[in-house]
Design an enzyme around this catalytic site. Structure first.
Site, PDB file in Angstrom:
ATOM      1  N   GLY A  42       0.827  -1.213   0.000  1.00  0.00           N
ATOM      2  CA  GLY A  42       0.000   0.000   0.000  1.00  0.00           C
ATOM      3  C   GLY A  42       0.857   1.258   0.000  1.00  0.00           C
ATOM      4  O   GLY A  42       1.964   1.272   0.537  1.00  0.00           O
ATOM      5  N   ARG A  55      -7.489  -1.339   4.269  1.00  0.00           N
ATOM      6  CA  ARG A  55      -7.004  -0.310   5.187  1.00  0.00           C
ATOM      7  C   ARG A  55      -8.163   0.114   6.083  1.00  0.00           C
ATOM      8  O   ARG A  55      -9.318   0.124   5.643  1.00  0.00           O
ATOM      9  CB  ARG A  55      -6.490   0.918   4.422  1.00  0.00           C
ATOM     10  CG  ARG A  55      -5.115   0.751   3.791  1.00  0.00           C
ATOM     11  CD  ARG A  55      -4.008   0.666   4.834  1.00  0.00           C
ATOM     12  NE  ARG A  55      -2.698   0.522   4.222  1.00  0.00           N
ATOM     13  CZ  ARG A  55      -2.080  -0.644   4.011  1.00  0.00           C
ATOM     14  NH1 ARG A  55      -2.655  -1.776   4.354  1.00  0.00           N
ATOM     15  NH2 ARG A  55      -0.885  -0.673   3.468  1.00  0.00           N
ATOM     16  N   GLU A 100      -3.697   2.593  13.939  1.00  0.00           N
ATOM     17  CA  GLU A 100      -2.902   1.403  14.265  1.00  0.00           C
ATOM     18  C   GLU A 100      -1.653   1.881  14.982  1.00  0.00           C
ATOM     19  O   GLU A 100      -0.988   2.784  14.470  1.00  0.00           O
ATOM     20  CB  GLU A 100      -2.522   0.651  12.989  1.00  0.00           C
ATOM     21  CG  GLU A 100      -3.732   0.018  12.323  1.00  0.00           C
ATOM     22  CD  GLU A 100      -3.393  -0.802  11.090  1.00  0.00           C
ATOM     23  OE1 GLU A 100      -2.188  -1.017  10.808  1.00  0.00           O
ATOM     24  OE2 GLU A 100      -4.317  -1.239  10.406  1.00  0.00           O
ATOM     25  N   HIS A 158      -3.087  -6.178  12.270  1.00  0.00           N
ATOM     26  CA  HIS A 158      -2.454  -6.021  10.949  1.00  0.00           C
ATOM     27  C   HIS A 158      -1.393  -7.107  10.697  1.00  0.00           C
ATOM     28  O   HIS A 158      -0.206  -6.801  10.546  1.00  0.00           O
ATOM     29  CB  HIS A 158      -1.860  -4.623  10.781  1.00  0.00           C
ATOM     30  CG  HIS A 158      -1.721  -4.224   9.335  1.00  0.00           C
ATOM     31  ND1 HIS A 158      -1.847  -2.939   8.905  1.00  0.00           N
ATOM     32  CD2 HIS A 158      -1.476  -4.957   8.221  1.00  0.00           C
ATOM     33  CE1 HIS A 158      -1.665  -2.884   7.587  1.00  0.00           C
ATOM     34  NE2 HIS A 158      -1.437  -4.111   7.154  1.00  0.00           N
TER      35      HIS A 158
HETATM   36  O1  LIG Z   1       2.163  -4.014   2.625  1.00  0.00           O
HETATM   37  C1  LIG Z   1       1.065  -3.595   2.943  1.00  0.00           C
HETATM   38  O2  LIG Z   1       0.545  -2.632   2.376  1.00  0.00           O
HETATM   39  C2  LIG Z   1       0.333  -4.263   3.997  1.00  0.00           C
HETATM   40  O3  LIG Z   1      -0.659  -3.769   4.472  1.00  0.00           O
HETATM   41  C3  LIG Z   1       0.826  -5.557   4.483  1.00  0.00           C
HETATM   42  O4  LIG Z   1      -0.023  -6.190   5.391  1.00  0.00           O
END
Ligand SMILES: O=C(O)C(=O)CO
Length: 245
Positions: free
Chosen positions: A4, A163, A192, A211
């Site tokens: 992400g 997310r 988080e 997560h």
């Molecule tokens: O790498 C990412 O974006 C994550 O959320 C991995 O869990």
């Protein structure tokens, strides 16, 4: 070391000429495993069960333990990218009756997976399980809110491995507390780490993981290797394995 990009001001990096690479795809299987784990955990009341067990309240034949079947259900995936596709492949083994998906474009892989593209409203109304597997963008922020939660079936389950910002958490709390939906399984939340007195944690039908999506030894090693190679390539003035822009 992430797939992400929502935590990075990409436009600002671009403006300053700072190279940016990410680590997509190598985590698809690990994250899909967690999505299936959350789906089962939420549908079969793992959290309430663990609470009963740990508080010495374990009794046979009580109604609180009654969960939901996966076989014969309709599963709606919001975002049929690599992770969404890996989730469908896994859930095929659970005798799901129908897969729906919604997203910005038709996915050529959908046909082979037996997934039908439908508008978001339709997906929310028809699905027993709704799985969020899309990135957080301006477009998807609070995609699940008081209005969209109202469209979901009463005995439906919401899973989020995308997310936290995809969900309006106050609205989710109300929907879970009022049993408007059956349960939620969340690997991602806002913020988080989630403070331990957060209202969502108090709910027996909100199964939350901290997560863990990409957290396997193999996947984290693969991500580290891509990140290191991205850096080395950039230092040599070459194109990264996964340039983010
Ligand atoms: O790498 C990412 O974006 C994550 O959320 C991995 O869990």
């Amino acid at each position: 070391m992430s797939s992400g990009l929502d935590h990075i001001r990409v436009e600002e990096l671009k403006k300053r000429g700072i190279a940016l690479g990410n680590c997509p795809h190598v985590l698809d299987n690990a994250v899909a495993d967690i999505a299936v784990g959350l789906l089962i955990g939420a549908a079969r009341k793992f959290k309430a069960g663990i609470r009963e067990l740990e508080s010495g309240q374990w009794k046979y034949g009580v109604q609180w333990s009654t969960g939901l079947d996966i076989a014969g259900s309709t599963v709606g995936i919001i975002g049929l990218g690599g992770i969404g596709q890996a989730i469908v492949r896994r859930l095929k083994g659970f005798d799901v009756a129908r897969f729906l998906y919604s997203g910005r474009s038709d996915k050529p892989q959908a046909k082979a997976l037996g997934a039908e593209r439908v508008p978001l409203e339709h997906l929310l109304k028809e699905s027993n399980y709704v799985v969020l597997a899309c990135p957080l963008t301006n477009e998807t922020q609070n995609l699940i809110n008081a209005d969209t939660l109202k469209l979901m079936k009463k005995n439906s389950v919401l899973v989020n491995i995308g997310r936290g910002g995809l969900i309006d958490q106050n609205a989710l709390y109300d929907a879970l507390k009022g049993n408007h939906i059956f349960a939620a399984g969340l690997d991602v939340v806002t913020p988080e780490p989630l403070p331990k007195d957060h209202p969502l944690i108090s709910l027996p039908n909100c199964f939350i993981l901290p997560h863990l999506g990409s957290a396997t030894i193999e996947t984290r090693n693969a991500m580290a290797s891509i990140a290191a190679n991205n850096i080395l390539l950039a230092l040599e003035g070459k194109s990264m394995l996964f340039p983010a822009y």
